[in-house]
Design a protein around this motif. Structure first.
Motif: not given
Ligand code: PEP
Length: 251
Positions: A8-12, A94-96, A171-174, A211-215, A231-236
Motif C-alpha cells: 500500500g502506498n498511502w502517499k501524503m 521513482g514513483h511517477s 491509470a494512477i489515481g484515475t 499499480g494503477g487503480s487496483v482495488k 500490486a502497488l496500491v494507492g487509494g484502495a
Molecule cells: C500509486 O500510488 O502507486 C497508485 C497506483 O495509486 P492508485 O492505486 O490510487 O491508482
C-alpha cells in the motif's frame, strides 16, 4: 514460484491517529509472510511508530522515498541510514509523482536503488508510461529504458531481489485500470528486459507488481496473470478492510 507482494502506498495521507487505527486493525489480520508479503508504505513521520507496532507480525513497513546520500547538507531529506535504523524494510523509488512533480531523473533513481541495497532496504522501483507515450506506441521503449537505468550497476543477486512496479501513469489515481492483458503484456516485457540485460535467473526471481487503480474488485484478475507478482496500491490501500482484501488475494 515467486511470492506475491502487496504494497500500500498511502502517499501524503492520514494523520497519526488514522495511521495507528489502520495498523491496529491490519497487523494481526494479514496472512502469514510465507503466503504473501504485505507492506504499508507510510509518510515519514509515522514510520517509527508503525515499525514498533508491527514488530513480530507479518505486516512490514516501507517508506515512499529517500535520498541516496547517507548524511550531509541536504535540508529536508531523509537518508537510507535513518530508514534502516528505524527498522523500515522497503522503500518506493521513482514513483511517477516523484518523477513528474519533483523532477526525479533515472540517474537519481539508480543512485537511490544502490543506496537501498547498501543499507539493507528492498527497493520497489516504479516505472511506467504516460498516456501520450502509450498513444504514441512508446510504452515498451519507455519502460525498458527506465528498468535498465534503474538496475544499472547492480549485482545479479540484487536484481533478483528487486521489486519492480509497473505503473502506467494514466491509470494512477484515475480509476482507469489497465486491462489485465495490457498490464501483463508490459510486465512480461519487463521480465524479458531483465533477462536480456541481467540474466535469466534474475528475471525468473524478480517480482513485478502492477499499480494503477487496483482495488478488491479487480485484484484477482490482475494477480492471475503470468507475470504479475503483486500490486502497488494507492487509494484502495487507505482503508484497512480494503487493504486486507488485497493482501488476501495475494495468497
Ligand atoms: C500509486 O500510488 O502507486 C497508485 C497506483 O495509486 P492508485 O492505486 O490510487 O491508482
Amino acid at each position: 514460484m515467486r511470492k506475491k507482494v502487496i504494497a500500500g502506498n498511502w502517499k501524503m495521507n492520514k494523520n497519526h491517529r488514522e495511521a495507528e487505527d489502520f495498523i491496529q486493525t491490519a497487523k494481526n489480520e494479514v496472512p502469514s509472510s510465507e503466503q504473501v508479503e504485505s507492506v504499508v508504505c507510510a509518510p515519514f513521520p509515522f514510520l517509527q511508530k508503525l515499525v514498533e507496532e508491527t514488530e513480530g507480525t507479518s505486516l512490514k513497513i516501507g517508506a515512499q522515498n529517500m535520498h541516496f546520500e547517507e548524511s550531509g547538507a541536504f535540508t529536508g531529506e531523509v537518508s537510507p541510514v535513518m530508514l534502516k535504523e528505524l527498522g523500515v524494510s522497503y522503500v518506493v523509488l521513482g514513483h511517477s509523482e516523484r518523477r513528474e512533480i519533483f523532477k526525479e531523473t533515472d540517474e537519481e533513481v539508480n543512485k537511490k536503488v544502490h543506496a537501498a541495497f547498501n543499507h539493507g532496504l528492498t527497493p520497489i522501483i516504479c516505472v511506467g508510461e504516460s498516456l501520450e507515450q502509450r498513444e504514441a506506441n512508446e510504452t515498451m521503449d519507455v519502460v525498458e529504458t527506465q528498468v535498465k537505468k534503474a538496475l544499472d550497476g547492480l549485482t545479479n543477486d540484487q536484481c533478483a531481489e528487486t521489486i519492480i512496479a509497473y505503473e502506467p501513469i494514466w491509470a494512477i489515481g484515475t480509476g482507469r485500470t489497465a486491462t489485465s492483458e495490457q498490464a501483463n503484456e508490459v510486465c512480461t516485457h519487463i521480465r524479458k528486459v531483465v533477462s536480456d540485460y541481467v540474466s535469466a535467473d534474475a528475471a525468473e526471481a524478480v517480482r513485478i507488481q502492477y499499480g494503477g487503480s487496483v482495488k478488491p474488485a479487480n485484484v484477482d484478475e490482475l494477480l492471475s496473470q503470468s507475470d504479475i507478482d503483486g500490486a502497488l496500491v494507492g487509494g484502495a490501500s487507505l482503508e484497512a478492510d480494503s487493504f486486507l482484501k488485497l493482501v488476501e488475494a495475494g495468497k
